[in-house]
Design a protein around this motif. Structure first.
Motif, PDB file in Angstrom:
ATOM      1  N   LEU A  57      26.547  49.988   8.971  1.00 35.82           N
ATOM      2  CA  LEU A  57      27.475  49.113   9.696  1.00 35.82           C
ATOM      3  C   LEU A  57      28.568  48.587   8.773  1.00 35.82           C
ATOM      4  O   LEU A  57      29.733  48.479   9.172  1.00 35.82           O
ATOM      5  CB  LEU A  57      26.715  47.949  10.333  1.00 35.82           C
ATOM      6  N   ALA A  58      28.201  48.254   7.533  1.00 37.83           N
ATOM      7  CA  ALA A  58      29.192  47.762   6.563  1.00 37.83           C
ATOM      8  C   ALA A  58      30.231  48.842   6.276  1.00 37.83           C
ATOM      9  O   ALA A  58      31.433  48.552   6.185  1.00 37.83           O
ATOM     10  CB  ALA A  58      28.505  47.319   5.270  1.00 37.83           C
ATOM     11  N   LEU A  59      29.791  50.076   6.153  1.00 34.16           N
ATOM     12  CA  LEU A  59      30.722  51.165   5.892  1.00 34.16           C
ATOM     13  C   LEU A  59      31.682  51.342   7.074  1.00 34.16           C
ATOM     14  O   LEU A  59      32.900  51.479   6.878  1.00 34.16           O
ATOM     15  CB  LEU A  59      29.964  52.467   5.622  1.00 34.16           C
ATOM     16  N   GLN A  60      31.151  51.313   8.273  1.00 38.58           N
ATOM     17  CA  GLN A  60      32.005  51.427   9.465  1.00 38.58           C
ATOM     18  C   GLN A  60      33.021  50.288   9.526  1.00 38.58           C
ATOM     19  O   GLN A  60      34.207  50.515   9.787  1.00 38.58           O
ATOM     20  CB  GLN A  60      31.152  51.433  10.736  1.00 38.58           C
ATOM     21  N   ALA A  61      32.552  49.077   9.293  1.00 41.45           N
ATOM     22  CA  ALA A  61      33.442  47.907   9.371  1.00 41.45           C
ATOM     23  C   ALA A  61      34.510  47.955   8.292  1.00 41.45           C
ATOM     24  O   ALA A  61      35.679  47.637   8.548  1.00 41.45           O
ATOM     25  CB  ALA A  61      32.607  46.622   9.265  1.00 41.45           C
ATOM     26  N   ALA A  62      34.120  48.303   7.076  1.00 37.75           N
ATOM     27  CA  ALA A  62      35.099  48.348   5.977  1.00 37.75           C
ATOM     28  C   ALA A  62      36.148  49.424   6.230  1.00 37.75           C
ATOM     29  O   ALA A  62      37.326  49.222   5.932  1.00 37.75           O
ATOM     30  CB  ALA A  62      34.373  48.596   4.648  1.00 37.75           C
ATOM     31  N   ARG A  63      35.735  50.548   6.787  1.00 42.67           N
ATOM     32  CA  ARG A  63      36.709  51.619   7.107  1.00 42.67           C
ATOM     33  C   ARG A  63      37.669  51.169   8.201  1.00 42.67           C
ATOM     34  O   ARG A  63      38.871  51.479   8.141  1.00 42.67           O
ATOM     35  CB  ARG A  63      35.970  52.861   7.584  1.00 42.67           C
ATOM     36  N   MET A  64      37.187  50.447   9.176  1.00 41.33           N
ATOM     37  CA  MET A  64      38.033  50.005  10.286  1.00 41.33           C
ATOM     38  C   MET A  64      39.093  49.033   9.824  1.00 41.33           C
ATOM     39  O   MET A  64      40.196  49.014  10.349  1.00 41.33           O
ATOM     40  CB  MET A  64      37.182  49.347  11.383  1.00 41.33           C
ATOM     41  N   ARG A  65      38.766  48.228   8.836  1.00 39.59           N
ATOM     42  CA  ARG A  65      39.710  47.207   8.374  1.00 39.59           C
ATOM     43  C   ARG A  65      40.509  47.665   7.165  1.00 39.59           C
ATOM     44  O   ARG A  65      41.245  46.900   6.592  1.00 39.59           O
ATOM     45  CB  ARG A  65      38.958  45.929   8.036  1.00 39.59           C
ATOM     46  N   ALA A  66      40.301  48.909   6.745  1.00 38.37           N
ATOM     47  CA  ALA A  66      41.004  49.388   5.550  1.00 38.37           C
ATOM     48  C   ALA A  66      42.477  49.593   5.827  1.00 38.37           C
ATOM     49  O   ALA A  66      42.908  49.814   6.934  1.00 38.37           O
ATOM     50  CB  ALA A  66      40.378  50.700   5.069  1.00 38.37           C
ATOM     51  N   GLY A 116      26.074  44.171   8.506  1.00 41.53           N
ATOM     52  CA  GLY A 116      27.290  44.950   8.314  1.00 41.53           C
ATOM     53  C   GLY A 116      28.424  44.233   7.619  1.00 41.53           C
ATOM     54  O   GLY A 116      29.557  44.712   7.610  1.00 41.53           O
ATOM     55  N   GLY A 117      28.140  43.087   7.021  1.00 40.09           N
ATOM     56  CA  GLY A 117      29.168  42.406   6.241  1.00 40.09           C
ATOM     57  C   GLY A 117      29.434  43.151   4.937  1.00 40.09           C
ATOM     58  O   GLY A 117      28.599  43.924   4.469  1.00 40.09           O
ATOM     59  N   PHE A 118      30.594  42.926   4.362  1.00 37.35           N
ATOM     60  CA  PHE A 118      30.934  43.562   3.089  1.00 37.35           C
ATOM     61  C   PHE A 118      31.767  42.607   2.255  1.00 37.35           C
ATOM     62  O   PHE A 118      32.316  41.625   2.755  1.00 37.35           O
ATOM     63  CB  PHE A 118      31.670  44.892   3.307  1.00 37.35           C
ATOM     64  N   GLY A 119      31.866  42.905   0.963  1.00 36.68           N
ATOM     65  CA  GLY A 119      32.519  42.017   0.017  1.00 36.68           C
ATOM     66  C   GLY A 119      34.014  41.880   0.233  1.00 36.68           C
ATOM     67  O   GLY A 119      34.683  42.810   0.690  1.00 36.68           O
ATOM     68  N   ARG A 120      34.523  40.722  -0.137  1.00 36.87           N
ATOM     69  CA  ARG A 120      35.957  40.456  -0.048  1.00 36.87           C
ATOM     70  C   ARG A 120      36.718  41.402  -0.962  1.00 36.87           C
ATOM     71  O   ARG A 120      36.264  41.735  -2.050  1.00 36.87           O
ATOM     72  CB  ARG A 120      36.251  39.021  -0.476  1.00 36.87           C
ATOM     73  N   THR A 121      37.897  41.778  -0.526  1.00 35.64           N
ATOM     74  CA  THR A 121      38.765  42.612  -1.365  1.00 35.64           C
ATOM     75  C   THR A 121      40.120  41.949  -1.594  1.00 35.64           C
ATOM     76  O   THR A 121      41.028  42.578  -2.120  1.00 35.64           O
ATOM     77  CB  THR A 121      38.963  44.005  -0.741  1.00 35.64           C
ATOM     78  N   ASP A 122      40.238  40.669  -1.226  1.00 39.44           N
ATOM     79  CA  ASP A 122      41.509  39.960  -1.399  1.00 39.44           C
ATOM     80  C   ASP A 122      41.559  39.169  -2.703  1.00 39.44           C
ATOM     81  O   ASP A 122      42.535  38.481  -2.976  1.00 39.44           O
ATOM     82  CB  ASP A 122      41.767  39.035  -0.204  1.00 39.44           C
ATOM     83  N   LEU A 123      40.523  39.272  -3.526  1.00 41.08           N
ATOM     84  CA  LEU A 123      40.506  38.608  -4.819  1.00 41.08           C
ATOM     85  C   LEU A 123      41.031  39.567  -5.888  1.00 41.08           C
ATOM     86  O   LEU A 123      41.145  40.775  -5.652  1.00 41.08           O
ATOM     87  CB  LEU A 123      39.072  38.177  -5.163  1.00 41.08           C
ATOM     88  N   VAL A 143      30.565  51.679  -0.951  1.00 43.00           N
ATOM     89  CA  VAL A 143      29.562  51.527   0.112  1.00 43.00           C
ATOM     90  C   VAL A 143      29.054  52.904   0.525  1.00 43.00           C
ATOM     91  O   VAL A 143      27.853  53.106   0.724  1.00 43.00           O
ATOM     92  CB  VAL A 143      30.127  50.752   1.320  1.00 43.00           C
ATOM     93  N   GLY A 144      29.964  53.873   0.625  1.00 45.42           N
ATOM     94  CA  GLY A 144      29.563  55.241   0.955  1.00 45.42           C
ATOM     95  C   GLY A 144      28.617  55.819  -0.082  1.00 45.42           C
ATOM     96  O   GLY A 144      27.639  56.494   0.266  1.00 45.42           O
ATOM     97  N   ARG A 145      28.882  55.547  -1.344  1.00 43.96           N
ATOM     98  CA  ARG A 145      28.012  56.048  -2.410  1.00 43.96           C
ATOM     99  C   ARG A 145      26.611  55.440  -2.296  1.00 43.96           C
ATOM    100  O   ARG A 145      25.602  56.137  -2.443  1.00 43.96           O
ATOM    101  CB  ARG A 145      28.606  55.720  -3.776  1.00 43.96           C
ATOM    102  N   VAL A 146      26.553  54.136  -2.038  1.00 41.51           N
ATOM    103  CA  VAL A 146      25.245  53.488  -1.888  1.00 41.51           C
ATOM    104  C   VAL A 146      24.511  54.079  -0.688  1.00 41.51           C
ATOM    105  O   VAL A 146      23.315  54.391  -0.768  1.00 41.51           O
ATOM    106  CB  VAL A 146      25.398  51.958  -1.764  1.00 41.51           C
ATOM    107  N   LEU A 147      25.220  54.259   0.408  1.00 36.74           N
ATOM    108  CA  LEU A 147      24.598  54.827   1.605  1.00 36.74           C
ATOM    109  C   LEU A 147      24.058  56.227   1.337  1.00 36.74           C
ATOM    110  O   LEU A 147      22.968  56.591   1.803  1.00 36.74           O
ATOM    111  CB  LEU A 147      25.609  54.853   2.756  1.00 36.74           C
ATOM    112  N   ASP A 148      24.790  57.016   0.551  1.00 36.09           N
ATOM    113  CA  ASP A 148      24.338  58.372   0.199  1.00 36.09           C
ATOM    114  C   ASP A 148      23.165  58.362  -0.777  1.00 36.09           C
ATOM    115  O   ASP A 148      22.416  59.338  -0.864  1.00 36.09           O
ATOM    116  CB  ASP A 148      25.480  59.177  -0.426  1.00 36.09           C
ATOM    117  N   THR A 149      23.003  57.257  -1.518  1.00 34.38           N
ATOM    118  CA  THR A 149      21.976  57.184  -2.562  1.00 34.38           C
ATOM    119  C   THR A 149      20.644  56.673  -2.035  1.00 34.38           C
ATOM    120  O   THR A 149      19.591  57.206  -2.376  1.00 34.38           O
ATOM    121  CB  THR A 149      22.449  56.280  -3.721  1.00 34.38           C
TER     122      THR A 149
END
Length: 193
Positions: A184-193, A133-140, A152-158
């Motif tokens: 899990l990555a989608l859930q985690a990324a949404r929680m920290r958005a 459930g890890g996901f890429g950094r967005t602070d760069l 991530v949602g698009r990949v999950l749907d695909t």
């Protein structure tokens, strides 16, 4: 055959996947290790380099690979240093013996691509999602959490729930129910958005 040439490397590098077959390619080239020698342990030559994105840890070895194998480099944005040919969103690319759909998945970096093969149920996820459930950094620079969540949602749907393998830009590949790791990555990324 899909082989991670960066396994066990100690430098600051991404994973580097050698995909051998009809069109033998490197998916990303890594950084700070002799990827040319590592490639030649398995094959004499490659046909192309395909990039998930152009962060330095994924392209640091690019000049050495191009020089050694005299190959063209494919990625999303030909304005990026070293990218010869563009891969458009939805385009099909041959990696090894299988056709993969290119998915433009910004959020970690604007030029980020994932590659999905329905025929062999394999995903090259780059730095979009990782094991557990890890996901890429967005602070760069070019990072955008909202875009990453959409990607991530698009990949999950695909991808199919029967996805067999997910090869990530860092850390281990996932071969036991990788669809769950994407959820899990989608859930985690949404929680920290």
């Amino acid at each position: 055959m899909i082989q991670n040439l960066a396994a066990g490397q100690q430098g600051f590098t991404s994973n580097v996947f050698l995909v051998a077959g009809e069109r033998t390619v490197l998916v990303d080239v890594g950084n700070q290790f002799d990827v040319v020698a590592a490639t030649r342990e398995y094959v004499d030559d490659i046909d192309a380099v395909v990039l998930t994105h152009t962060h330095p840890d994924h392209v640091g070895n690019l000049a050495a690979v191009v020089d050694a194998f005299d190959v063209d480099v494919w990625g999303f944005d030909t304005d990026a240093d070293g990218v010869d040919h563009a891969i458009a969103d939805g385009e099909t690319v041959l990696l090894g013996d299988d056709e993969y759909e290119a998915l433009h998945t910004p959020g970690h970096k604007d030029d980020h691509l994932c590659f999905y093969s329905r025929s062999n149920q394999t995903l090259f996820a780059g730095d979009l999602v990782f094991a557990n459930g890890g996901f890429g950094r967005t602070d760069l620079e070019e990072g955008d959490r909202g875009l990453l969540v959409e990607s991530v949602g698009r990949v999950l749907d695909t991808v199919d729930e029967e996805l067999q393998a997910m090869h990530t830009g860092h850390g281990p590949s996932v071969t036991a129910n990788p669809h769950t790791d994407i959820e899990l990555a989608l859930q985690a990324a949404r929680m920290r958005a």
